[in-house]
Design a protein around this motif. Structure first.
Motif, PDB file in Angstrom:
ATOM      1  N   ILE A   1      49.718  36.792  57.220  1.00 28.47           N
ATOM      2  CA  ILE A   1      49.462  38.238  57.037  1.00 28.47           C
ATOM      3  C   ILE A   1      49.711  38.339  55.844  1.00 28.47           C
ATOM      4  O   ILE A   1      50.368  38.221  55.276  1.00 28.47           O
ATOM      5  N   PRO A   2      49.548  40.112  55.254  1.00 27.25           N
ATOM      6  CA  PRO A   2      49.727  40.220  53.300  1.00 27.25           C
ATOM      7  C   PRO A   2      50.816  39.594  53.271  1.00 27.25           C
ATOM      8  O   PRO A   2      51.201  40.608  54.351  1.00 27.25           O
TER       9      PRO A   2
ATOM     10  N   PHE B   1      43.202  26.176  52.799  1.00 31.84           N
ATOM     11  CA  PHE B   1      43.775  25.546  54.576  1.00 31.84           C
ATOM     12  C   PHE B   1      43.773  27.157  54.576  1.00 31.84           C
ATOM     13  O   PHE B   1      43.875  27.612  55.647  1.00 31.84           O
ATOM     14  N   TRP B   2      44.679  28.386  53.415  1.00 29.50           N
ATOM     15  CA  TRP B   2      44.846  28.915  53.637  1.00 29.50           C
ATOM     16  C   TRP B   2      43.674  30.093  53.834  1.00 29.50           C
ATOM     17  O   TRP B   2      43.897  31.414  53.937  1.00 29.50           O
ATOM     18  N   THR B   3      42.255  29.399  53.668  1.00 30.91           N
ATOM     19  CA  THR B   3      41.390  30.470  53.284  1.00 30.91           C
ATOM     20  C   THR B   3      40.377  30.798  54.841  1.00 30.91           C
ATOM     21  O   THR B   3      40.631  29.406  55.694  1.00 30.91           O
TER      22      THR B   3
ATOM     23  N   VAL C   1      43.493  37.013  55.297  1.00 33.57           N
ATOM     24  CA  VAL C   1      44.450  37.673  54.208  1.00 33.57           C
ATOM     25  C   VAL C   1      43.162  37.127  52.984  1.00 33.57           C
ATOM     26  O   VAL C   1      43.073  37.683  51.800  1.00 33.57           O
ATOM     27  N   PHE C   2      43.600  35.951  53.494  1.00 39.12           N
ATOM     28  CA  PHE C   2      42.682  35.392  51.767  1.00 39.12           C
ATOM     29  C   PHE C   2      41.365  34.193  51.947  1.00 39.12           C
ATOM     30  O   PHE C   2      41.489  33.495  53.093  1.00 39.12           O
TER      31      PHE C   2
ATOM     32  N   GLU D   1      39.979  31.470  45.192  1.00 37.80           N
ATOM     33  CA  GLU D   1      40.279  32.116  44.283  1.00 37.80           C
ATOM     34  C   GLU D   1      40.858  33.516  44.370  1.00 37.80           C
ATOM     35  O   GLU D   1      42.633  33.583  43.897  1.00 37.80           O
ATOM     36  N   GLU D   2      41.783  34.410  45.657  1.00 33.95           N
ATOM     37  CA  GLU D   2      42.561  35.409  46.672  1.00 33.95           C
ATOM     38  C   GLU D   2      43.324  34.890  46.083  1.00 33.95           C
ATOM     39  O   GLU D   2      44.471  35.506  45.316  1.00 33.95           O
TER      40      GLU D   2
END
Ligand code: A2P
Length: 212
Positions: free
Chosen positions: A24-25, A186-188, A193-194, A198-199
């Motif tokens: 989450i953000p 892994f986090w995309t 959120v990502f 790049e984000e």
């Protein structure tokens, strides 16, 4: 016991599994305010950040009462982070490198310790590629945090303080093509959120930005 504490820009839903959909953000100003509270109370002797880009660092500095003591990020000869190092230096934030050896064995596509500039420098100086990678970081002005489970490697990795890379060889490192190795794929997630690597990093995973 007073310890140091680090704020990272990835936040997970409370109690949820370690998975990209659960990211989450991050509310960095609120997190930092809580860390400043730890600092004020003496529970943390120093507070810092990790994986902060120039953008995130500037945003944090705009709201921080206590500036971060350190920013710990990926840094080695193949991802030199010149802009971020300059920003940290100009703001008095200690820059510390994780994966200073490029985490050998983790990335099939790339080996910092086999890079021709690292290998040829090591051969010329009678050192190991790992020692050269670490010495490059120290000479570039930051601290390096190598990890090893082997005593002889730990000893060799410490043996980087009574010699230096001569300036002509050091200059050769500025020719190394730059690429981030730890991308955070892994986090995309398409709905997360990502949505892209790049984000996560507020911009490029390639490029040089090398200033020397
Ligand atoms: P090992 O624990 O088997 O020694 P980084 O700190 O860049 O993330 O790299 C950590 C990895 O580098 C570990 O897998 C470690 O393996 C390996 N490593 C540490 N020191 C050396 C060295 N001097 N030469 C080669 N590999 C090393």
């Amino acid at each position: 016991m007073a310890r140091s504490r680090t704020c990272r820009p990835i936040r997970m839903k409370k109690g949820a599994g370690f998975s990209p959909e659960n990211v989450i953000p991050a509310d960095i100003p609120a997190t930092w305010a809580a860390m400043e509270g730890l600092y004020d109370s003496g529970k943390a002797r120093a507070i810092g950040v990790s994986n902060f880009s120039c953008k995130k660092l500037e945003e944090l500095l705009a709201v921080a009462r206590v500036p971060p003591a350190a920013n710990q990020v990926e840094c080695h000869p193949v991802w030199q982070q010149a802009k971020l190092r300059d920003l940290c230096a100009s703001k008095g934030i200690h820059f510390s490198a994780y994966s200073p050896l490029g985490s050998p064995g983790t990335f099939k596509s790339y080996s910092v310790l086999e890079h021709p500039v690292v290998v040829s420098t090591a051969e010329k100086l009678g050192k190991t590629p790992a020692q050269v990678a670490l010495r490059w970081g120290i000479q570039a002005g930051h601290s390096v945090l190598p990890k090893s489970t082997h005593e002889e490697r730990i000893r060799a990795n410490f043996d980087v303080f009574d010699w230096s890379i001569p300036s002509d060889l050091f200059a050769g490192f500025s020719e190394i093509e730059q690429t981030r190795l730890i991308r955070g794929k892994f986090w995309t997630h398409p709905e997360g959120v990502f949505k892209s690597e790049e984000e996560i990093w507020d911009g490029g995973c390639h490029g040089n930005g090398i200033t020397w």
